[in-house]
Every structure is written in C-alpha cells, then in structure tokens.
Design a protein around this motif. Structure first.
Motif, PDB file in Angstrom:
ATOM      1  N   SER A 231       0.821  -1.216   0.000  1.00  0.00           N
ATOM      2  CA  SER A 231       0.000   0.000   0.000  1.00  0.00           C
ATOM      3  C   SER A 231       0.853   1.263   0.000  1.00  0.00           C
ATOM      4  N   TRP A 232       2.108   1.133   0.463  1.00  0.00           N
ATOM      5  CA  TRP A 232       3.002   2.296   0.495  1.00  0.00           C
ATOM      6  C   TRP A 232       3.359   2.750  -0.909  1.00  0.00           C
ATOM      7  N   VAL A 233       3.283   1.850  -1.878  1.00  0.00           N
ATOM      8  CA  VAL A 233       3.634   2.198  -3.252  1.00  0.00           C
ATOM      9  C   VAL A 233       2.714   3.298  -3.771  1.00  0.00           C
ATOM     10  N   GLU A 234       1.441   3.245  -3.371  1.00  0.00           N
ATOM     11  CA  GLU A 234       0.499   4.266  -3.823  1.00  0.00           C
ATOM     12  C   GLU A 234       0.863   5.640  -3.280  1.00  0.00           C
ATOM     13  N   ARG A 235       1.493   5.674  -2.091  1.00  0.00           N
ATOM     14  CA  ARG A 235       1.886   6.946  -1.488  1.00  0.00           C
ATOM     15  C   ARG A 235       3.213   7.451  -2.046  1.00  0.00           C
ATOM     16  N   GLU A 236       4.033   6.520  -2.521  1.00  0.00           N
ATOM     17  CA  GLU A 236       5.386   6.865  -2.957  1.00  0.00           C
ATOM     18  C   GLU A 236       5.601   6.408  -4.398  1.00  0.00           C
ATOM     19  N   PRO A 237       5.127   7.200  -5.378  1.00  0.00           N
ATOM     20  CA  PRO A 237       5.274   6.773  -6.782  1.00  0.00           C
ATOM     21  C   PRO A 237       6.721   6.646  -7.228  1.00  0.00           C
ATOM     22  N   GLY A 238       7.644   7.231  -6.440  1.00  0.00           N
ATOM     23  CA  GLY A 238       9.060   7.095  -6.779  1.00  0.00           C
ATOM     24  C   GLY A 238       9.667   5.772  -6.367  1.00  0.00           C
ATOM     25  N   GLY A 239       8.879   4.918  -5.702  1.00  0.00           N
ATOM     26  CA  GLY A 239       9.356   3.598  -5.295  1.00  0.00           C
ATOM     27  C   GLY A 239       9.689   3.524  -3.825  1.00  0.00           C
ATOM     28  N   VAL A 240       9.588   2.315  -3.271  1.00  0.00           N
ATOM     29  CA  VAL A 240       9.864   2.102  -1.855  1.00  0.00           C
ATOM     30  C   VAL A 240      10.843   0.948  -1.671  1.00  0.00           C
ATOM     31  N   THR A 241      11.454   0.951  -0.490  1.00  0.00           N
ATOM     32  CA  THR A 241      12.301  -0.159  -0.036  1.00  0.00           C
ATOM     33  C   THR A 241      11.651  -0.759   1.200  1.00  0.00           C
ATOM     34  N   VAL A 242      11.722  -2.080   1.315  1.00  0.00           N
ATOM     35  CA  VAL A 242      11.200  -2.777   2.484  1.00  0.00           C
ATOM     36  C   VAL A 242      12.369  -3.424   3.215  1.00  0.00           C
ATOM     37  N   ALA A 243      12.463  -3.168   4.527  1.00  0.00           N
ATOM     38  CA  ALA A 243      13.471  -3.816   5.376  1.00  0.00           C
ATOM     39  C   ALA A 243      12.753  -4.808   6.280  1.00  0.00           C
ATOM     40  N   ILE A 244      13.114  -6.071   6.174  1.00  0.00           N
ATOM     41  CA  ILE A 244      12.457  -7.128   6.940  1.00  0.00           C
ATOM     42  C   ILE A 244      13.346  -7.527   8.113  1.00  0.00           C
ATOM     43  N   PRO A 253      12.027 -18.515   8.834  1.00  0.00           N
ATOM     44  CA  PRO A 253      11.167 -18.957   7.724  1.00  0.00           C
ATOM     45  C   PRO A 253      10.007 -18.002   7.455  1.00  0.00           C
ATOM     46  N   LEU A 254       9.484 -17.374   8.509  1.00  0.00           N
ATOM     47  CA  LEU A 254       8.395 -16.414   8.323  1.00  0.00           C
ATOM     48  C   LEU A 254       8.895 -15.175   7.589  1.00  0.00           C
ATOM     49  N   SER A 255      10.080 -14.690   7.976  1.00  0.00           N
ATOM     50  CA  SER A 255      10.669 -13.544   7.287  1.00  0.00           C
ATOM     51  C   SER A 255      10.932 -13.862   5.826  1.00  0.00           C
ATOM     52  N   ASP A 256      11.413 -15.085   5.564  1.00  0.00           N
ATOM     53  CA  ASP A 256      11.682 -15.485   4.181  1.00  0.00           C
ATOM     54  C   ASP A 256      10.397 -15.524   3.359  1.00  0.00           C
ATOM     55  N   ARG A 257       9.312 -16.003   3.969  1.00  0.00           N
ATOM     56  CA  ARG A 257       8.039 -16.056   3.257  1.00  0.00           C
ATOM     57  C   ARG A 257       7.484 -14.657   3.015  1.00  0.00           C
ATOM     58  N   LEU A 258       7.703 -13.766   3.971  1.00  0.00           N
ATOM     59  CA  LEU A 258       7.288 -12.383   3.782  1.00  0.00           C
ATOM     60  C   LEU A 258       8.070 -11.745   2.638  1.00  0.00           C
ATOM     61  N   ALA A 259       9.382 -11.989   2.602  1.00  0.00           N
ATOM     62  CA  ALA A 259      10.202 -11.458   1.512  1.00  0.00           C
ATOM     63  C   ALA A 259       9.741 -11.997   0.168  1.00  0.00           C
ATOM     64  N   ALA A 260       9.416 -13.295   0.119  1.00  0.00           N
ATOM     65  CA  ALA A 260       8.955 -13.899  -1.131  1.00  0.00           C
ATOM     66  C   ALA A 260       7.644 -13.268  -1.589  1.00  0.00           C
ATOM     67  N   ALA A 261       6.768 -12.934  -0.635  1.00  0.00           N
ATOM     68  CA  ALA A 261       5.482 -12.328  -0.987  1.00  0.00           C
ATOM     69  C   ALA A 261       5.655 -10.935  -1.582  1.00  0.00           C
ATOM     70  N   LEU A 262       6.778 -10.291  -1.290  1.00  0.00           N
ATOM     71  CA  LEU A 262       7.016  -8.934  -1.779  1.00  0.00           C
ATOM     72  C   LEU A 262       7.877  -8.900  -3.038  1.00  0.00           C
ATOM     73  N   THR A 263       8.415 -10.050  -3.407  1.00  0.00           N
ATOM     74  CA  THR A 263       9.258 -10.112  -4.603  1.00  0.00           C
ATOM     75  C   THR A 263       8.424  -9.815  -5.843  1.00  0.00           C
ATOM     76  N   ASP A 264       8.957  -8.953  -6.678  1.00  0.00           N
ATOM     77  CA  ASP A 264       8.330  -8.591  -7.957  1.00  0.00           C
ATOM     78  C   ASP A 264       7.051  -7.775  -7.797  1.00  0.00           C
ATOM     79  N   VAL A 265       6.792  -7.224  -6.604  1.00  0.00           N
ATOM     80  CA  VAL A 265       5.654  -6.305  -6.465  1.00  0.00           C
ATOM     81  C   VAL A 265       6.050  -4.977  -7.120  1.00  0.00           C
ATOM     82  N   PRO A 266       5.281  -4.518  -8.110  1.00  0.00           N
ATOM     83  CA  PRO A 266       5.643  -3.251  -8.773  1.00  0.00           C
ATOM     84  C   PRO A 266       5.726  -2.105  -7.777  1.00  0.00           C
ATOM     85  N   GLY A 267       6.815  -1.344  -7.880  1.00  0.00           N
ATOM     86  CA  GLY A 267       7.005  -0.200  -6.996  1.00  0.00           C
ATOM     87  C   GLY A 267       7.857  -0.490  -5.784  1.00  0.00           C
TER      88      GLY A 267
END
Length: 298
Positions: A231-244, A253-267
């Motif tokens: 949802s942060w992508v909509e606020r930041e059209p210049g792109g965001v970084t996620v730190a897990i 394993p939970l962190s890895d699954r969270l990272a996988a869920a965010l892979t290739d998300v536009p923005g």
C-alpha cells in the motif's frame, strides 16, 4: 598512502568543506553493510538480562540474547549509552580526521539516548549535531542510511535534518511480536490489550503501538504485512524499499516467506534484511518478525 603514512583516512566531506563523521546507537539495528558503507560509529545500548548488564553488539548479539529465553521470559530491560560512551565514539571520529559529526538516534520520547549524546558532545572540540529521528529500531537505521547519502553527495547538516524530518513522516512499520507480555512491560502499548486467543499484527506510530489487524494464522500475518507494504507504493510513486526484521532462527522462515510475498511487487525497488537485536528484542521477544517500508533512498 604508504605503509608509514599514519594520516587518518578522511570520511566524506560536505559542501562546506567539513569532514563529517556519523554516529548512531545500536537500537538502530544498522546492518554491518550499512555501517561499513558509511563508516558509522555505533554506540551500544545496555541490555540487562536477569540483573546482568550487557552491551548490545559487543558482548551480546541477537543469537546470544534469544538464547536466554529457555522456556520462560527472563527479566529484561534496556538503557541508553552513557555520555562517556558517546564521547569515546566522537573522539574516534576526530582522531580519524572528522571536523564535524552527525549523531542520529532513537526518539527522545522513547529513550534518554538523545540527552546522553548531547552531554557526550560537550567532551569534544568539533561541532556535534545530535538529531532525534522520532523513530526507533530500523527506522533509525533507515535515517542513518539517508544521512549517509546526503553527506556523500556534499549536503550539510541542514540538508540532513530536512531529509530525516520528511523521511520519518513517510516511514511505516508493522510486525508480530513473539512475547506480547514484553510489549506490555515496556510501556509502549499504553492501554492496548493484546488478546492471547488471536494473533495481533501490530503497527507503531510516534512510539505508540496499535493493533493493525487480528488474524487466526501466521499465514494471515504475512498477507496483512505484505498488503501493508504494497500500500506504500500508492503513497510513494518514486518507489519504496522494504526492510524485513528477523529475531531468531524460528522466525526466519516467516521472514523469508514475507520477503517472497514482496518479490516482484511493482514499486517495491528492494527488500533488505536486518536482525531484531537485543535492545528491540527486549520489548518483543523471540519469534518476532516484521518490516519497515520507506521511500527508496537515492
């Protein structure tokens, strides 16, 4: 430089000609890569476990800390570094040729660290600018990251203050704690009640913890966190970084699954990882994982 040349290697210079060093506290959870990239002095917080004091990142790392949770939560507390510890870090930078220091820290509303840094600044003969980020954990680390980029591009202290003030207002965090009791002990939850029969996905704003959503499975927490980050992508059209952030091995394993869920998300430009160390884990416990999301630092 020859082997006999003992002149300190300078850090980056600002447009005003100062050689600027950067200091933070260990609550920033700054990764080793970022500390090395920007030559940051990290001053350790004190973490007291069952009455014994430890220095975060010096004689107590994340693995050692979570090893104390052997079936029962130990008595844990944290305290800010002493003014003398800051003075030592500042002197190290001065000895390396720094003529100005930016000291970037956890929110004053959450810790006495800023006040301690200000006292330590009086012990050195170069300008020390103590900056309250208004944030905590890797929120501080992200501010240090942004400051390093400002410095290396020739910005001055006014530039970095403006950058951090704008940056913190555009930073979000959500997480699941492993031991809710520690949140209550730490006083961050206020009147918040965290029920034991549901899994609470939490968020933190201005130092106060709130329930973002209550779910019934760990899989649902990953969905809530990944949706929050996207949802942060909509606020930041210049792109965001996620730190897990990952506390201990069971939470990896939970962190890895969270990272996988965010892979290739536009923005989402990048996903980076950090450890939830002792000064944060003292308030959340083992089994904790979560994320910070912020505008990509360029």
């Amino acid at each position: 430089m020859t082997a006999d040349d003992t002149t300190p290697t300078p850090t980056s210079t600002t447009s005003g000609g100062s050689t600027v060093g950067i200091v933070t506290d260990s609550n920033s959870q700054l990764t080793a890569d970022l500390a090395e990239r920007f030559d940051v002095e990290v001053v350790p917080m004190t973490v007291t476990v069952d009455g014994i004091d430890h220095l975060e990142g010096v004689d107590l790392d994340a693995d050692g800390f979570y090893g104390f949770f052997d079936g029962r939560p130990p008595e844990v507390s944290t305290s800010q570094p002493s003014p003398g510890s800051f003075a030592i870090a500042y002197r190290r930078l001065v000895d390396r040729g720094c003529t100005e220091i930016w000291s970037i820290h956890i929110a004053e509303a959450m810790s006495g660290t800023v006040a301690s840094a200000q006292l330590g600044a009086g012990e050195v003969d170069v300008p020390v600018h103590v900056i309250d980020t208004g944030s905590a954990s890797f929120g501080v680390g992200a501010c240090v990251w942004a400051a390093g980029v400002v410095r290396d591009r020739g910005g001055d202290v006014d530039d970095v203050r403006r950058r951090i003030e704008s940056f913190v207002g555009r930073l979000g965090t959500t997480f699941m704690v492993g031991v809710p009791l520690l949140v209550e002990r730490g006083g961050r939850a206020g009147d918040l009640e965290i029920p034991g029969e549901a899994i609470s996905v939490l968020a933190m704003n201005d130092g106060d913890v709130r329930v973002l959503e209550q779910v019934s499975t760990v899989e649902d927490t990953i969905d809530v966190m990944s949706t929050y980050a996207a949802s942060w992508v909509e606020r930041e059209p210049g792109g965001v970084t996620v730190a897990i952030g990952t506390a201990d091995e069971p939470s990896r394993p939970l962190s890895d699954r969270l990272a996988a869920a965010l892979t290739d998300v536009p923005g989402i430009d990048d996903v980076v990882h950090y450890r939830v160390g002792p000064s944060v884990g003292a308030h959340t416990g083992p089994g904790t994982f979560g994320l910070f999301v912020f505008p990509t630092i360029r």
